[in-house]
Design a protein around this motif. Structure first.
Motif, PDB file in Angstrom:
ATOM      1  N   UNK A  78       0.488  -0.834   0.318  1.00  0.00           N
ATOM      2  CA  UNK A  78      -0.042   0.020  -0.169  1.00  0.00           C
ATOM      3  C   UNK A  78       0.809   1.398  -0.126  1.00  0.00           C
ATOM      4  N   UNK A  79       1.885   1.438   0.659  1.00  0.00           N
ATOM      5  CA  UNK A  79       2.633   2.477   0.740  1.00  0.00           C
ATOM      6  C   UNK A  79       3.466   2.511  -0.193  1.00  0.00           C
ATOM      7  N   UNK A  80       3.596   1.674  -1.252  1.00  0.00           N
ATOM      8  CA  UNK A  80       4.808   1.835  -2.447  1.00  0.00           C
ATOM      9  C   UNK A  80       4.191   2.168  -3.546  1.00  0.00           C
ATOM     10  N   UNK A 103      22.150   0.482   2.929  1.00  0.00           N
ATOM     11  CA  UNK A 103      22.736  -0.719   2.017  1.00  0.00           C
ATOM     12  C   UNK A 103      23.096  -0.525   0.972  1.00  0.00           C
ATOM     13  N   UNK A 104      22.034  -0.603   0.508  1.00  0.00           N
ATOM     14  CA  UNK A 104      22.368  -0.539  -1.482  1.00  0.00           C
ATOM     15  C   UNK A 104      22.827   0.949  -2.261  1.00  0.00           C
ATOM     16  N   UNK A 113      13.594   7.004   0.906  1.00  0.00           N
ATOM     17  CA  UNK A 113      12.418   7.221  -0.488  1.00  0.00           C
ATOM     18  C   UNK A 113      12.276   6.721  -0.498  1.00  0.00           C
ATOM     19  N   UNK A 114      10.906   6.519  -1.289  1.00  0.00           N
ATOM     20  CA  UNK A 114      10.481   5.580  -1.675  1.00  0.00           C
ATOM     21  C   UNK A 114      11.022   4.989  -3.294  1.00  0.00           C
ATOM     22  N   UNK A 115      11.131   6.344  -4.260  1.00  0.00           N
ATOM     23  CA  UNK A 115      11.626   5.282  -5.789  1.00  0.00           C
ATOM     24  C   UNK A 115      12.716   4.855  -5.854  1.00  0.00           C
ATOM     25  N   UNK A 119      12.982   1.160  -7.502  1.00  0.00           N
ATOM     26  CA  UNK A 119      13.729   1.097  -8.895  1.00  0.00           C
ATOM     27  C   UNK A 119      14.948   0.068  -8.011  1.00  0.00           C
ATOM     28  N   UNK A 120      15.632  -0.294  -6.966  1.00  0.00           N
ATOM     29  CA  UNK A 120      16.387  -0.871  -6.705  1.00  0.00           C
ATOM     30  C   UNK A 120      15.485  -2.572  -6.550  1.00  0.00           C
ATOM     31  N   UNK A 121      14.739  -2.715  -6.134  1.00  0.00           N
ATOM     32  CA  UNK A 121      14.147  -4.035  -5.564  1.00  0.00           C
ATOM     33  C   UNK A 121      13.026  -3.868  -6.048  1.00  0.00           C
ATOM     34  N   UNK A 122      12.597  -3.478  -6.778  1.00  0.00           N
ATOM     35  CA  UNK A 122      11.488  -3.703  -8.335  1.00  0.00           C
ATOM     36  C   UNK A 122      10.853  -5.406  -8.389  1.00  0.00           C
TER      37      UNK A 122
END
Length: 267
Positions: A78-80, A103-104, A113-115, A119-122
């Protein structure tokens, strides 16, 4: 006889997977059922790391692994998706975003940062979207697994299962006179659920048929059962507290009888 190994509410506690390997070695033909709430980061617990490991277990042995979506995974989705910017951060998402971003990226430029995380964990987030809410094995098995339990006041609890409001209340009680009273189980099958550490659950039985369940600092597997009814097993072992020594509970169930036959607990 079909054996099921159930665990959940790990909240990033990857060390529980070593306990799971031990149990799986004892029951090599069992089906392992993860019943939700993996994504959070508390202390040294890394939620996205645990999600990735569980996904690997599922993909390595898909016929003997079931992974359900918990309330914290739903809150994260819901958040993403931009549907709810409040619930998951309050439930542990803020710490998860901070830890995963650091970590990333190796720095703190993109905290919360949601975006950036999308992007990194899509790929991993997309996998979470595919996870079912409930697992009911074939008709020969008298057992069902879900994260929240079932709404036993519903006309068809198995069909109507849903995360029905933003607070994600448990469906484990009837409310009578503003007191929590354990509802009866008329389904004829056992219900295995998590969602709240068992030590934190307070509840009474209808007509005081059994002593009330009172608050405790320990979180063993707890059974709700009225005479001549199938049991409900609550198995949340309290890993959400972030104590690295708390690995969480693992229950082993005989599918044909629906009964708990072995347990592995911290206390």
């Amino acid at each position: 006889m079909t054996i099921f190994i159930a665990l959940g509410d790990l909240h990033g506690q990857t060390e529980t997977l070593n306990r799971l390997k031990m149990v799986q070695a004892m029951y090599p033909s069992a089906i392992t059922v993860f019943i939700g709430d993996y994504i959070d980061t508390f202390g040294m617990n890394q939620g996205f790391d645990l999600l990735q490991k569980i996904r690997y277990i599922k993909e390595s042995n898909p016929l003997h692994t079931v992974v359900l979506r918990g309330s914290h995974e739903q809150a994260a989705l819901n958040f993403f998706d931009g549907k709810d910017n409040i619930s998951w951060p309050r439930l542990g998402g803020r710490k998860t975003l901070r830890a995963e971003t650091q970590r990333l990226s190796g720095h703190q430029d993109a905290l919360h940062d949601r975006e950036f995380i999308l992007n990194k964990r899509q790929d991993l987030i997309s996998w979470v979207r595919t996870l079912p809410l409930i697992y009911k094995p074939g008709d020969k098995n008298k057992i069902v697994f879900s994260h929240l339990g079932l709404d036993l006041k519903s006309g068809n609890p198995l069909r109507d299962y849903t995360y029905y409001d933003d607070t994600m209340e448990m469906n484990l009680y009837d409310f009578k006179n503003y007191e929590l009273v354990f509802s009866r189980n008329s389904l004829g099958i056992s219900i295995v659920a998590g969602h709240v550490p068992t030590g934190e659950i307070d509840g009474k039985y209808i007509d005081n048929q059994k002593p009330p369940k009172q608050y405790s600092d320990h979180n063993p597997i707890y059974t709700i059962q009225y005479p001549n009814e199938m049991p409900r097993y609550l198995i949340d072992g309290g890993a959400i507290k972030g104590n690295p020594k708390i690995l969480g509970n693992i229950g082993v169930f005989d599918g044909e009888t629906g009964l708990l036959i072995d347990r592995f607990e911290d206390s």
